[in-house]
Design a protein around this motif. Structure first.
Motif, mmCIF file in Angstrom:
data_model
loop_
_atom_site.group_PDB
_atom_site.id
_atom_site.type_symbol
_atom_site.label_atom_id
_atom_site.label_comp_id
_atom_site.label_asym_id
_atom_site.label_seq_id
_atom_site.Cartn_x
_atom_site.Cartn_y
_atom_site.Cartn_z
ATOM 1 N N ASP A 137 0.798 -1.221 0.000
ATOM 2 C CA ASP A 137 0.000 0.000 0.000
ATOM 3 C C ASP A 137 0.836 1.279 0.000
ATOM 4 N N GLU A 138 1.894 1.318 0.771
ATOM 5 C CA GLU A 138 2.703 2.537 0.867
ATOM 6 C C GLU A 138 3.381 2.865 -0.458
ATOM 7 N N VAL A 139 3.990 1.878 -1.084
ATOM 8 C CA VAL A 139 4.656 2.142 -2.365
ATOM 9 C C VAL A 139 3.611 2.420 -3.451
ATOM 10 N N ALA A 140 2.464 1.752 -3.391
ATOM 11 C CA ALA A 140 1.403 2.012 -4.362
ATOM 12 C C ALA A 140 0.930 3.465 -4.253
ATOM 13 N N GLU A 141 0.782 3.949 -3.038
ATOM 14 C CA GLU A 141 0.351 5.337 -2.858
ATOM 15 C C GLU A 141 1.378 6.316 -3.429
ATOM 16 N N ARG A 142 2.647 6.057 -3.217
ATOM 17 C CA ARG A 142 3.689 6.929 -3.795
ATOM 18 C C ARG A 142 3.592 6.955 -5.314
ATOM 19 N N ILE A 143 3.297 5.792 -5.906
ATOM 20 C CA ILE A 143 3.237 5.706 -7.372
ATOM 21 C C ILE A 143 1.978 6.373 -7.906
ATOM 22 N N TYR A 144 0.814 6.106 -7.321
ATOM 23 C CA TYR A 144 -0.414 6.657 -7.907
ATOM 24 C C TYR A 144 -0.537 8.167 -7.737
ATOM 25 N N ARG A 145 0.282 8.770 -6.928
ATOM 26 C CA ARG A 145 0.264 10.235 -6.763
ATOM 27 C C ARG A 145 0.929 10.964 -7.938
ATOM 28 N N PHE A 146 1.709 10.268 -8.755
ATOM 29 C CA PHE A 146 2.299 10.901 -9.938
ATOM 30 C C PHE A 146 1.189 11.217 -10.939
ATOM 31 N N SER A 147 1.218 12.412 -11.521
ATOM 32 C CA SER A 147 0.156 12.834 -12.441
ATOM 33 C C SER A 147 0.093 11.982 -13.707
ATOM 34 N N GLU A 148 1.195 11.387 -14.106
ATOM 35 C CA GLU A 148 1.215 10.561 -15.323
ATOM 36 C C GLU A 148 0.459 9.253 -15.153
ATOM 37 N N VAL A 149 0.282 8.807 -13.919
ATOM 38 C CA VAL A 149 -0.328 7.502 -13.649
ATOM 39 C C VAL A 149 -1.836 7.573 -13.850
ATOM 40 N N GLN A 150 -2.313 6.758 -14.781
ATOM 41 C CA GLN A 150 -3.748 6.687 -15.076
ATOM 42 C C GLN A 150 -4.426 5.568 -14.296
ATOM 43 N N ALA A 151 -3.685 4.502 -14.022
ATOM 44 C CA ALA A 151 -4.236 3.362 -13.283
ATOM 45 C C ALA A 151 -3.085 2.629 -12.607
ATOM 46 N N LEU A 152 -3.412 1.953 -11.505
ATOM 47 C CA LEU A 152 -2.420 1.178 -10.769
ATOM 48 C C LEU A 152 -3.123 -0.017 -10.159
ATOM 49 N N TYR A 153 -2.555 -1.198 -10.366
ATOM 50 C CA TYR A 153 -3.173 -2.440 -9.908
ATOM 51 C C TYR A 153 -2.170 -3.297 -9.155
ATOM 52 N N LEU A 154 -2.617 -3.938 -8.079
ATOM 53 C CA LEU A 154 -1.845 -4.979 -7.415
ATOM 54 C C LEU A 154 -2.116 -6.254 -8.200
ATOM 55 N N MET A 155 -1.057 -6.958 -8.591
ATOM 56 C CA MET A 155 -1.191 -8.105 -9.479
ATOM 57 C C MET A 155 -0.678 -9.377 -8.817
ATOM 58 N N SER A 156 -1.143 -10.507 -9.314
ATOM 59 C CA SER A 156 -0.534 -11.786 -8.941
ATOM 60 C C SER A 156 0.443 -12.146 -10.052
ATOM 61 N N GLY A 157 1.359 -13.046 -9.777
ATOM 62 C CA GLY A 157 2.297 -13.470 -10.811
ATOM 63 C C GLY A 157 3.694 -12.947 -10.571
ATOM 64 N N ALA A 158 4.449 -12.804 -11.654
ATOM 65 C CA ALA A 158 5.868 -12.450 -11.563
ATOM 66 C C ALA A 158 6.094 -11.021 -11.071
ATOM 67 N N TYR A 159 5.155 -10.116 -11.333
ATOM 68 C CA TYR A 159 5.295 -8.727 -10.912
ATOM 69 C C TYR A 159 4.223 -8.394 -9.893
ATOM 70 N N ASP A 160 4.496 -7.404 -9.063
ATOM 71 C CA ASP A 160 3.591 -7.046 -7.978
ATOM 72 C C ASP A 160 2.571 -5.991 -8.371
ATOM 73 N N LEU A 161 3.001 -4.996 -9.130
ATOM 74 C CA LEU A 161 2.125 -3.890 -9.508
ATOM 75 C C LEU A 161 2.137 -3.712 -11.015
ATOM 76 N N GLN A 162 1.015 -3.222 -11.542
ATOM 77 C CA GLN A 162 0.984 -2.802 -12.938
ATOM 78 C C GLN A 162 0.551 -1.347 -12.954
ATOM 79 N N VAL A 163 1.379 -0.515 -13.590
ATOM 80 C CA VAL A 163 1.135 0.908 -13.670
ATOM 81 C C VAL A 163 0.786 1.236 -15.111
ATOM 82 N N VAL A 164 -0.308 1.962 -15.325
ATOM 83 C CA VAL A 164 -0.672 2.423 -16.660
ATOM 84 C C VAL A 164 -0.425 3.923 -16.674
ATOM 85 N N ILE A 165 0.428 4.374 -17.611
ATOM 86 C CA ILE A 165 0.719 5.801 -17.698
ATOM 87 C C ILE A 165 0.526 6.292 -19.123
ATOM 88 N N GLU A 166 0.335 7.597 -19.242
ATOM 89 C CA GLU A 166 0.213 8.231 -20.547
ATOM 90 C C GLU A 166 1.186 9.376 -20.637
#
Length: 164
Positions: free
Chosen positions: A82-111
Motif C-alpha cells: 500500500d505505501e509504495v502504491a500510494e507513492r506511485i499513484y500520486r504521480f500525475s502521469e499515472v492513469q491506473a495502478l493495480y496490485l497483481m498476482s504473478g511475476a510482478y507485484d504492480l501494474q502501472v498504466v501511464i500516458e
C-alpha cells in the motif's frame, strides 16, 4: 446493497448519460428515488466518477503514448504494498495502478506525449523509489477494446448470402 441499487449501477455503468426519466422507466422507480439512490451511492464512494471513453487515435493533435509498466517491489512490513502504491499513484502521469498476482507485484498504466517522456518517468520517478526492484515497460500500439467498447469495428459485410 439493494437490488434496486444494483440495477441502477448496472445501467449507468453502460451509459452514464442516461436521463433520469428513462432510468425511472427502465427500473420502475420514480425519479426522486433514483436521485436519492445516486446521491447515496456517490456519498458512499460506490460511484466514483462518470466518464467518457474517447478514441484519441481519431484526434491527431491530442495523440499520446500509453504504457503498461510491470513493477516488482519489496513490500514494507506492516503496510505491504500500500505505501509504495500510494507513492506511485500520486504521480500525475499515472492513469491506473493495480496490485497483481504473478511475476510482478504492480501494474502501472501511464500516458505521455512521447516514448521519451515515458522513459523519463520510468528512469527518474518510478525506478528511483527505494522499494522498486525492477520494471518492464510495454507500449500500447493499438486499442481494440476498452471498458467493453470496441474501437474501429469492421464494416458490415454487404455481400449477399448464397446458400446451395
Amino acid at each position: 446493497m439493494t437490488d434496486k441499487e444494483l440495477e441502477i449501477l448496472r445501467i449507468i455503468e453502460e451509459d452514464a448519460r442516461i436521463d433520469l426519466n428513462t432510468l425511472a422507466k427502465m427500473t420502475s422507480i420514480n425519479e426522486e428515488e433514483i436521485k436519492a439512490i445516486l446521491k447515496k451511492l456517490e456519498e458512499k464512494k460506490v460511484i466514483l466518477n462518470y466518464s467518457t471513453v474517447v478514441d484519441w487515435s481519431k484526434v491527431p493533435q491530442a495523440e499520446q503514448v500509453t504504457a503498461m509498466i510491470d513493477v516488482k517491489v519489496t513490500p514494507k512490513r506492516g503496510v505491504g504494498f500500500d505505501e509504495v502504491a500510494e507513492r506511485i499513484y500520486r504521480f500525475s502521469e499515472v492513469q491506473a495502478l493495480y496490485l497483481m498476482s504473478g511475476a510482478y507485484d504492480l501494474q502501472v498504466v501511464i500516458e505521455g506525449k512521447t516514448m521519451q517522456e515515458i522513459a523519463r518517468f520510468v528512469s527518474e520517478k518510478l525506478s528511483s523509489i527505494d522499494s522498486v526492484i525492477s520494471t518492464t515497460t510495454h507500449f500500447q500500439l493499438k486499442k481494440y477494446k476498452h471498458d467493453g467498447i470496441v474501437f474501429e469495428e469492421g464494416e458490415e459485410d454487404r455481400r449477399i448470402v448464397v446458400t446451395p
